[in-house]
Design a protein around this motif. Structure first.
Motif, PDB file in Angstrom:
ATOM      1  N   ARG A  16       0.800  -1.299   0.031  1.00 60.84           N
ATOM      2  CA  ARG A  16      -0.049  -0.007  -0.079  1.00 60.84           C
ATOM      3  C   ARG A  16       0.763   1.160  -0.001  1.00 60.84           C
ATOM      4  N   ILE A  17       0.442   2.041  -0.790  1.00 62.93           N
ATOM      5  CA  ILE A  17       1.164   3.579  -0.752  1.00 62.93           C
ATOM      6  C   ILE A  17       1.604   4.227   0.444  1.00 62.93           C
ATOM      7  N   ASP A  18       0.150   4.027   1.356  1.00 63.24           N
ATOM      8  CA  ASP A  18       0.433   4.856   2.762  1.00 63.24           C
ATOM      9  C   ASP A  18       1.455   4.053   3.733  1.00 63.24           C
ATOM     10  N   LYS A  19       1.622   2.917   3.207  1.00 64.53           N
ATOM     11  CA  LYS A  19       2.698   2.279   3.949  1.00 64.53           C
ATOM     12  C   LYS A  19       4.136   2.427   3.491  1.00 64.53           C
ATOM     13  N   ARG A  30       2.270   7.566   9.108  1.00 57.20           N
ATOM     14  CA  ARG A  30       1.540   7.087   8.036  1.00 57.20           C
ATOM     15  C   ARG A  30       0.132   8.085   7.925  1.00 57.20           C
ATOM     16  N   SER A  31      -0.321   8.626   9.012  1.00 49.87           N
ATOM     17  CA  SER A  31      -1.364   9.457   9.332  1.00 49.87           C
ATOM     18  C   SER A  31      -1.161  10.688   8.538  1.00 49.87           C
ATOM     19  N   GLN A  32       0.125  11.246   8.484  1.00 49.51           N
ATOM     20  CA  GLN A  32       0.409  12.453   7.546  1.00 49.51           C
ATOM     21  C   GLN A  32       0.308  12.295   6.091  1.00 49.51           C
ATOM     22  N   VAL A  33       0.902  11.153   5.706  1.00 47.88           N
ATOM     23  CA  VAL A  33       0.932  10.645   4.640  1.00 47.88           C
ATOM     24  C   VAL A  33      -0.498  10.565   3.998  1.00 47.88           C
ATOM     25  N   GLN A  34      -1.369   9.896   4.899  1.00 47.47           N
ATOM     26  CA  GLN A  34      -2.739   9.705   4.265  1.00 47.47           C
ATOM     27  C   GLN A  34      -3.162  10.875   4.154  1.00 47.47           C
ATOM     28  N   LYS A  38      -5.175  12.307   0.833  1.00 45.21           N
ATOM     29  CA  LYS A  38      -6.570  12.781   0.650  1.00 45.21           C
ATOM     30  C   LYS A  38      -6.537  14.261   0.054  1.00 45.21           C
ATOM     31  N   GLU A  39      -5.588  15.010   0.150  1.00 41.65           N
ATOM     32  CA  GLU A  39      -5.493  16.197  -0.311  1.00 41.65           C
ATOM     33  C   GLU A  39      -5.088  16.383  -1.546  1.00 41.65           C
ATOM     34  N   GLY A  40      -4.656  15.204  -2.223  1.00 36.83           N
ATOM     35  CA  GLY A  40      -4.149  15.217  -3.711  1.00 36.83           C
ATOM     36  C   GLY A  40      -2.959  15.661  -3.898  1.00 36.83           C
ATOM     37  N   LEU A  41      -2.075  15.572  -2.817  1.00 35.36           N
ATOM     38  CA  LEU A  41      -0.704  16.077  -2.968  1.00 35.36           C
ATOM     39  C   LEU A  41       0.135  14.977  -3.436  1.00 35.36           C
ATOM     40  N   VAL A  42      -0.356  13.581  -3.488  1.00 36.34           N
ATOM     41  CA  VAL A  42       0.521  12.567  -3.867  1.00 36.34           C
ATOM     42  C   VAL A  42       0.091  12.035  -5.159  1.00 36.34           C
ATOM     43  N   THR A  43       0.751  11.782  -6.334  1.00 37.72           N
ATOM     44  CA  THR A  43       0.511  11.237  -7.410  1.00 37.72           C
ATOM     45  C   THR A  43       1.284  10.222  -7.926  1.00 37.72           C
ATOM     46  N   VAL A  44       0.814   8.859  -8.592  1.00 38.73           N
ATOM     47  CA  VAL A  44       1.407   7.952  -9.088  1.00 38.73           C
ATOM     48  C   VAL A  44       1.405   7.997 -10.568  1.00 38.73           C
ATOM     49  N   ASN A  45       2.368   8.255 -11.450  1.00 43.04           N
ATOM     50  CA  ASN A  45       2.705   8.475 -13.010  1.00 43.04           C
ATOM     51  C   ASN A  45       1.524   9.402 -13.262  1.00 43.04           C
ATOM     52  N   GLY A  46       1.397  10.455 -12.576  1.00 40.09           N
ATOM     53  CA  GLY A  46       0.666  11.739 -12.807  1.00 40.09           C
ATOM     54  C   GLY A  46      -0.807  11.486 -12.285  1.00 40.09           C
ATOM     55  N   LYS A  47      -1.004  10.744 -11.617  1.00 43.38           N
ATOM     56  CA  LYS A  47      -2.602  10.452 -11.274  1.00 43.38           C
ATOM     57  C   LYS A  47      -2.596  10.329  -9.845  1.00 43.38           C
ATOM     58  N   VAL A  48      -3.748  11.167  -9.316  1.00 40.82           N
ATOM     59  CA  VAL A  48      -4.058  10.989  -7.936  1.00 40.82           C
ATOM     60  C   VAL A  48      -4.642   9.718  -7.664  1.00 40.82           C
ATOM     61  N   VAL A  49      -3.940   8.828  -6.477  1.00 41.96           N
ATOM     62  CA  VAL A  49      -4.440   7.686  -6.199  1.00 41.96           C
ATOM     63  C   VAL A  49      -5.078   7.779  -4.583  1.00 41.96           C
ATOM     64  N   LYS A  50      -5.764   6.599  -4.290  1.00 42.91           N
ATOM     65  CA  LYS A  50      -6.293   6.578  -2.911  1.00 42.91           C
ATOM     66  C   LYS A  50      -5.199   5.742  -1.832  1.00 42.91           C
ATOM     67  N   GLY A  51      -5.174   5.744  -0.537  1.00 43.62           N
ATOM     68  CA  GLY A  51      -4.101   5.332   0.158  1.00 43.62           C
ATOM     69  C   GLY A  51      -4.120   3.878   0.037  1.00 43.62           C
ATOM     70  N   ASN A  52      -5.012   3.214  -0.191  1.00 43.02           N
ATOM     71  CA  ASN A  52      -4.911   1.556  -0.483  1.00 43.02           C
ATOM     72  C   ASN A  52      -4.468   1.106  -1.662  1.00 43.02           C
ATOM     73  N   TYR A  53      -3.919   2.328  -2.535  1.00 39.52           N
ATOM     74  CA  TYR A  53      -3.319   1.837  -3.867  1.00 39.52           C
ATOM     75  C   TYR A  53      -2.203   0.866  -3.578  1.00 39.52           C
ATOM     76  N   LYS A  54      -2.131  -0.143  -4.420  1.00 38.11           N
ATOM     77  CA  LYS A  54      -0.947  -1.072  -4.378  1.00 38.11           C
ATOM     78  C   LYS A  54       0.104  -0.715  -5.463  1.00 38.11           C
ATOM     79  N   CYS A  55       1.309  -0.285  -4.868  1.00 41.32           N
ATOM     80  CA  CYS A  55       2.428   0.013  -5.547  1.00 41.32           C
ATOM     81  C   CYS A  55       3.008  -0.763  -6.650  1.00 41.32           C
ATOM     82  N   ILE A  61       6.254   7.984  -8.293  1.00 40.49           N
ATOM     83  CA  ILE A  61       5.582   8.765  -7.226  1.00 40.49           C
ATOM     84  C   ILE A  61       6.080  10.098  -7.085  1.00 40.49           C
ATOM     85  N   GLU A  62       5.201  11.155  -6.773  1.00 37.99           N
ATOM     86  CA  GLU A  62       5.595  12.402  -6.701  1.00 37.99           C
ATOM     87  C   GLU A  62       4.926  12.820  -5.528  1.00 37.99           C
TER      88      GLU A  62
END
Length: 304
Positions: A16-19, A30-34, A38-55, A61-62
């Motif tokens: 999981r990306i939040d781990k 982990r709570s800070q990353v989550q 949620k605020e859309g500050l994390v993208t994977v390959n240019g797309k916003v993902v959810k905390g349970n996204y499997k890398c 990742i940006e």
């Protein structure tokens, strides 16, 4: 806004990306990353993902890191147990249950708050949250800490830690009866990939760690030992003693579920020695076991 970028390797594939993200910076919870996700500050390959996204392997990742929160750490009058003090260094005996330095959401009641009230001159190398703090001990570990009152002293003390010339001896009570009188644990420590809040012996993203120990007294189901640190990794003694099958009594994180209810691990940083940054004189201090530790030893003796 500062940007963080990384590429996922096979080490973190299918996690999981939040781990995963807290493993890149120990200051990120982990709570800070989550929250960032949620605020859309994390993208994977240019797309916003959810905390349970499997890398996936080679994911790009940006993170658009938010501006750091300005925290107001205030001095608090405390009855500190000062063992030594001059214009460069201070040695203090921290009680069990006290956090060493403030963190977001925990800005009061720490040793740093008390130090700021006690003396106005503390080194600024570690910033506003950790002024003067050269090394740490855990909240529920009691004992001696050296504090730098200026940057010159801070750099000297850190160099001594790096060069392994600082003497740090701890007293501990562990589960089980250790049969041999002394030993050395040489096992690298890194963050536990299954629990980012814990450390473990691992070859992945780890740092060398060496602990020497000797038996002081044996009881029916426990052993009283002295440990000397050669390195200073997070939770080192707690992790190393668990690794060899003798976890610390009372340790809620690394000990067995059925352990002594003593409000945290039975661990005391009793001896601290270092060369004075300015005079180069070797100075060593010793703090006796706190009363609750002594009481526990007496109970174990009486139970034999």
């Amino acid at each position: 806004m500062e940007k963080f970028e990384t590429i996922i390797t096979d080490v973190h594939e299918n996690e999981r990306i939040d781990k995963v993200l807290p493993s890149f910076n120990e200051e990120w919870s982990r709570s800070q990353v989550q929250d960032w996700i949620k605020e859309g500050l994390v993208t994977v390959n240019g797309k916003v993902v959810k905390g349970n996204y499997k890398c996936k392997l080679n994911d790009h990742i940006e993170i658009d890191l938010p501006e750091p929160e300005i925290l107001d750490v205030l001095p608090e009058e405390m009855d500190l147990d000062i063992y030594y003090e001059d214009s460069d260094v201070l040695v203090v005996n921290k009680p069990k249950g006290m956090v060493v330095h403030p963190a977001p959401g925990h800005l009061t009641g720490t040793l740093v708050n008390g130090l700021m009230a006690h003396c106005k001159d503390l080194s600024g190398i570690n910033g506003v949250l950790r002024p003067g703090i050269v090394h740490r001990i855990d909240k529920d570990t009691s004992g001696l800490l050296m504090v730098a009152k200026n940057d010159f002293a801070h750099e000297s003390l850190v160099d001594q830690l790096v060069n392994k010339t600082v003497v740090r001896k701890y007293k501990a009570i562990v589960h089980g009866v250790i049969p041999h009188d002394k030993g050395t644990i040489d096992a690298p420590i890194g963050r536990d990939k299954n629990d980012r809040q814990s450390m473990t012996v691992t070859d992945e993203n780890s740092k060398p760690a060496v602990t020497h120990f000797r038996v002081l007294e044996r009881f029916k189901d426990f052993t009283f030992i002295e440990c000397q640190l050669e390195t200073g990794r997070t939770h080192q003694i707690r992790v190393h003693m668990k690794y060899i099958g003798y976890p610390l009594a009372g340790d809620p994180k690394y000990g067995p579920k059925k352990t002594l209810d003593i409000g945290g691990q039975a661990l005391h940083a009793g001896v601290l020695g270092f060369h004075h940054p300015r005079t180069k004189e070797f100075m060593q201090f010793e703090a006796p076991l706190p009363a609750d530790f002594e009481n526990l030893l007496n109970k174990l003796r009486n139970a034999n």
